[in-house]
Design a protein around this motif. Structure first.
Motif, mmCIF file in Angstrom:
data_model
loop_
_atom_site.group_PDB
_atom_site.id
_atom_site.type_symbol
_atom_site.label_atom_id
_atom_site.label_comp_id
_atom_site.label_asym_id
_atom_site.label_seq_id
_atom_site.Cartn_x
_atom_site.Cartn_y
_atom_site.Cartn_z
ATOM 1 N N PHE A 190 13.578 -6.396 -19.558
ATOM 2 C CA PHE A 190 14.955 -6.826 -19.294
ATOM 3 C C PHE A 190 15.417 -7.727 -20.436
ATOM 4 C CE2 PHE A 190 12.124 -9.917 -17.469
ATOM 5 C CZ PHE A 190 12.705 -11.151 -17.752
ATOM 6 N N GLU A 191 16.695 -7.987 -20.447
ATOM 7 C CA GLU A 191 17.262 -8.856 -21.484
ATOM 8 C C GLU A 191 17.439 -10.262 -20.930
ATOM 9 O OE1 GLU A 191 20.835 -7.303 -23.092
ATOM 10 O OE2 GLU A 191 19.857 -5.620 -24.094
ATOM 11 N N GLU A 192 17.057 -11.229 -21.757
ATOM 12 C CA GLU A 192 17.228 -12.635 -21.395
ATOM 13 C C GLU A 192 17.668 -13.390 -22.631
ATOM 14 O OE1 GLU A 192 14.814 -15.396 -18.407
ATOM 15 O OE2 GLU A 192 13.716 -15.072 -20.275
ATOM 16 N N ASN A 193 18.829 -14.032 -22.556
ATOM 17 C CA ASN A 193 19.404 -14.733 -23.707
ATOM 18 C C ASN A 193 19.530 -13.804 -24.905
ATOM 19 O OD1 ASN A 193 19.471 -17.172 -22.221
ATOM 20 N ND2 ASN A 193 17.333 -17.608 -22.789
ATOM 21 N N ARG A 194 19.988 -12.581 -24.626
ATOM 22 C CA ARG A 194 20.247 -11.557 -25.644
ATOM 23 C C ARG A 194 18.983 -11.063 -26.337
ATOM 24 N NH1 ARG A 194 25.890 -13.264 -28.763
ATOM 25 N NH2 ARG A 194 27.172 -13.368 -26.858
ATOM 26 N N ALA A 195 17.850 -11.362 -25.746
ATOM 27 C CA ALA A 195 16.576 -10.882 -26.303
ATOM 28 C C ALA A 195 15.836 -10.124 -25.213
ATOM 29 C CB ALA A 195 15.731 -12.043 -26.802
ATOM 30 N N LYS A 196 15.176 -9.062 -25.633
ATOM 31 C CA LYS A 196 14.438 -8.257 -24.675
ATOM 32 C C LYS A 196 13.080 -8.890 -24.394
ATOM 33 C CE LYS A 196 14.334 -3.759 -25.146
ATOM 34 N NZ LYS A 196 13.959 -2.405 -25.640
ATOM 35 N N VAL A 197 12.757 -9.011 -23.112
ATOM 36 C CA VAL A 197 11.428 -9.469 -22.703
ATOM 37 C C VAL A 197 10.522 -8.240 -22.689
ATOM 38 C CG1 VAL A 197 10.045 -10.562 -20.901
ATOM 39 C CG2 VAL A 197 12.401 -11.339 -21.328
ATOM 40 N N ALA A 198 9.542 -8.215 -23.592
ATOM 41 C CA ALA A 198 8.723 -7.022 -23.797
ATOM 42 C C ALA A 198 7.795 -6.757 -22.616
ATOM 43 C CB ALA A 198 7.898 -7.178 -25.078
ATOM 44 N N LEU A 199 7.501 -5.492 -22.433
ATOM 45 C CA LEU A 199 6.619 -5.062 -21.349
ATOM 46 C C LEU A 199 5.220 -5.658 -21.521
ATOM 47 C CD1 LEU A 199 6.321 -3.296 -18.811
ATOM 48 C CD2 LEU A 199 5.689 -1.386 -20.305
ATOM 49 N N GLU A 200 4.794 -5.832 -22.782
ATOM 50 C CA GLU A 200 3.474 -6.406 -23.038
ATOM 51 C C GLU A 200 3.349 -7.824 -22.478
ATOM 52 O OE1 GLU A 200 4.070 -3.012 -25.608
ATOM 53 O OE2 GLU A 200 5.295 -4.803 -25.233
ATOM 54 N N LYS A 201 4.416 -8.603 -22.612
ATOM 55 C CA LYS A 201 4.398 -9.968 -22.077
ATOM 56 C C LYS A 201 4.388 -9.940 -20.552
ATOM 57 C CE LYS A 201 7.106 -14.242 -21.725
ATOM 58 N NZ LYS A 201 5.947 -14.888 -21.143
ATOM 59 N N LEU A 202 5.229 -9.077 -19.980
ATOM 60 C CA LEU A 202 5.263 -8.961 -18.513
ATOM 61 C C LEU A 202 3.902 -8.545 -17.973
ATOM 62 C CD1 LEU A 202 8.700 -7.128 -18.093
ATOM 63 C CD2 LEU A 202 8.202 -9.527 -17.566
ATOM 64 N N ASP A 203 3.264 -7.626 -18.686
ATOM 65 C CA ASP A 203 1.966 -7.116 -18.260
ATOM 66 C C ASP A 203 0.915 -8.225 -18.295
ATOM 67 O OD1 ASP A 203 0.561 -4.843 -17.288
ATOM 68 O OD2 ASP A 203 -0.399 -4.588 -19.232
ATOM 69 N N LYS A 204 0.932 -9.015 -19.384
ATOM 70 C CA LYS A 204 -0.035 -10.110 -19.515
ATOM 71 C C LYS A 204 0.183 -11.159 -18.426
ATOM 72 C CE LYS A 204 -1.776 -13.652 -22.687
ATOM 73 N NZ LYS A 204 -1.740 -14.705 -21.629
ATOM 74 N N ASP A 205 1.439 -11.506 -18.172
ATOM 75 C CA ASP A 205 1.751 -12.500 -17.141
ATOM 76 C C ASP A 205 1.299 -12.009 -15.762
ATOM 77 O OD1 ASP A 205 2.860 -14.074 -19.091
ATOM 78 O OD2 ASP A 205 4.943 -13.549 -18.614
ATOM 79 N N PHE A 206 1.506 -10.736 -15.518
ATOM 80 C CA PHE A 206 1.107 -10.178 -14.220
ATOM 81 C C PHE A 206 -0.412 -10.207 -14.048
ATOM 82 C CE2 PHE A 206 -0.420 -6.243 -12.118
ATOM 83 C CZ PHE A 206 -0.142 -6.617 -10.802
ATOM 84 N N LEU A 207 -1.139 -9.790 -15.076
ATOM 85 C CA LEU A 207 -2.605 -9.771 -14.986
ATOM 86 C C LEU A 207 -3.176 -11.177 -14.852
ATOM 87 C CD1 LEU A 207 -3.446 -6.986 -17.615
ATOM 88 C CD2 LEU A 207 -3.404 -6.797 -15.117
ATOM 89 N N ASP A 208 -2.525 -12.160 -15.510
ATOM 90 C CA ASP A 208 -2.954 -13.554 -15.369
ATOM 91 C C ASP A 208 -2.750 -14.029 -13.933
ATOM 92 O OD1 ASP A 208 -3.688 -13.700 -18.010
ATOM 93 O OD2 ASP A 208 -1.842 -14.686 -18.679
ATOM 94 N N ALA A 209 -1.610 -13.643 -13.344
ATOM 95 C CA ALA A 209 -1.328 -14.026 -11.953
ATOM 96 C C ALA A 209 -2.326 -13.384 -11.003
ATOM 97 C CB ALA A 209 0.101 -13.617 -11.587
ATOM 98 N N LEU A 210 -2.701 -12.155 -11.297
ATOM 99 C CA LEU A 210 -3.685 -11.449 -10.478
ATOM 100 C C LEU A 210 -5.025 -12.185 -10.513
ATOM 101 C CD1 LEU A 210 -3.647 -8.733 -8.859
ATOM 102 C CD2 LEU A 210 -4.807 -7.717 -10.808
ATOM 103 N N LYS A 211 -5.403 -12.630 -11.711
ATOM 104 C CA LYS A 211 -6.665 -13.373 -11.869
ATOM 105 C C LYS A 211 -6.601 -14.707 -11.129
ATOM 106 C CE LYS A 211 -9.778 -15.189 -15.423
ATOM 107 N NZ LYS A 211 -9.998 -15.346 -16.902
ATOM 108 N N ASN A 212 -5.461 -15.398 -11.239
ATOM 109 C CA ASN A 212 -5.298 -16.691 -10.565
ATOM 110 C C ASN A 212 -5.320 -16.545 -9.040
ATOM 111 O OD1 ASN A 212 -5.081 -18.025 -13.029
ATOM 112 N ND2 ASN A 212 -2.848 -17.821 -13.086
#
Length: 230
Positions: free
Chosen positions: A54-76
């Motif tokens: 998605f776009e945030e502040n005119r910049a695209k939030v990459a799928l790689e970042k979303l994926d890493k954040d999700f996997l970190d949450a899964l581990k936590n």
């Protein structure tokens, strides 16, 4: 011609009558049905998680970042990554004619949980992750077939007890079973039990949430049986 037809009819009638006599000769039986029902807590909860750029502040939030954040949450959340499966990967062009660099990539996972408490913990940990969507798609039980078999045995025992009580009411008793027939029942309505939607936005981080409660799985068994009357 008429005499021939009459002869054939007599032969058929005699054959049927003889077969009936052989079937019921000295055998008086009672036919009854038995039912059993049980409610169980699901211990297999399948969750679909969608990650979408998605776009945030005119910049695209990459799928790689979303994926890493999700996997970190899964581990936590203390959930083993081995329970995670990749369902689909794709891109949302939004409208025809958009260039690939302007499209939004998506990744969809399927995760297997074991309780509503685990789901609640996961949702809490996903509070800071920009997950597009999370939904429960199906619930089940790891020993469903064994539980259904045990229930059929209880249904058969109920049928025997009923036959025994009815026979005793007329001064008789039951003997060996002549026939046992089971009926297959749908264990539970998947769509109704799994009709639970969870939105990560619903968690505001103000405190611990109550564990998600799922409707119990209702399994049923029906058996019809014939017993000799002595």
């Amino acid at each position: 011609m008429k005499s021939r037809i009459l002869f054939v009819a007599l032969v058929l009638f005699s054959t049927v009558a003889f077969a009936q006599q052989e079937l019921f000769r000295g055998e008086h039986f009672i036919e009854v049905s038995g039912n059993a029902q049980q409610e169980i807590e699901p211990n297999e909860i399948y969750v679909r998680i969608s990650l979408l750029e998605f776009e945030e502040n005119r910049a695209k939030v990459a799928l790689e970042k979303l994926d890493k954040d999700f996997l970190d949450a899964l581990k936590n959340a203390g959930i083993d990554k081995k329970r995670l499966e990749l369902a689909t990967v794709g891109a949302d062009l939004g409208k025809l004619g958009r260039k690939d660099k302007d499209s939004f990539r998506e990744k969809v996972y399927q995760l297997k949980l074991t309780s509503g408490t685990e789901l609640t913990t996961l949702v809490e940990k996903l509070g800071a992750v920009k997950v597009n969507d999370i939904a429960v798609t199906r619930v089940s039980h790891s020993e469903l077939e064994k539980l259904r078999l045990d229930l059929k045995i209880k249904a058969l025992q109920a049928a025997r007890d009923k036959a025994d009580a009815l026979a005793k009411s007329i001064g008789a008793s039951i003997g060996a079973p002549l026939m046992i027939r089971e009926f297959e029942n749908n264990p539970f309505p998947m769509s109704e039990v799994a009709n639970v939607m969870v939105r990560t936005q619903a968690y505001d981080g103000s405190g611990a949430q109550e564990p998600t409660a799922f409707r119990k799985i209702t399994i049923q068994a029906q058996v019809t049986a014939q017993f000799l009357i002595k």
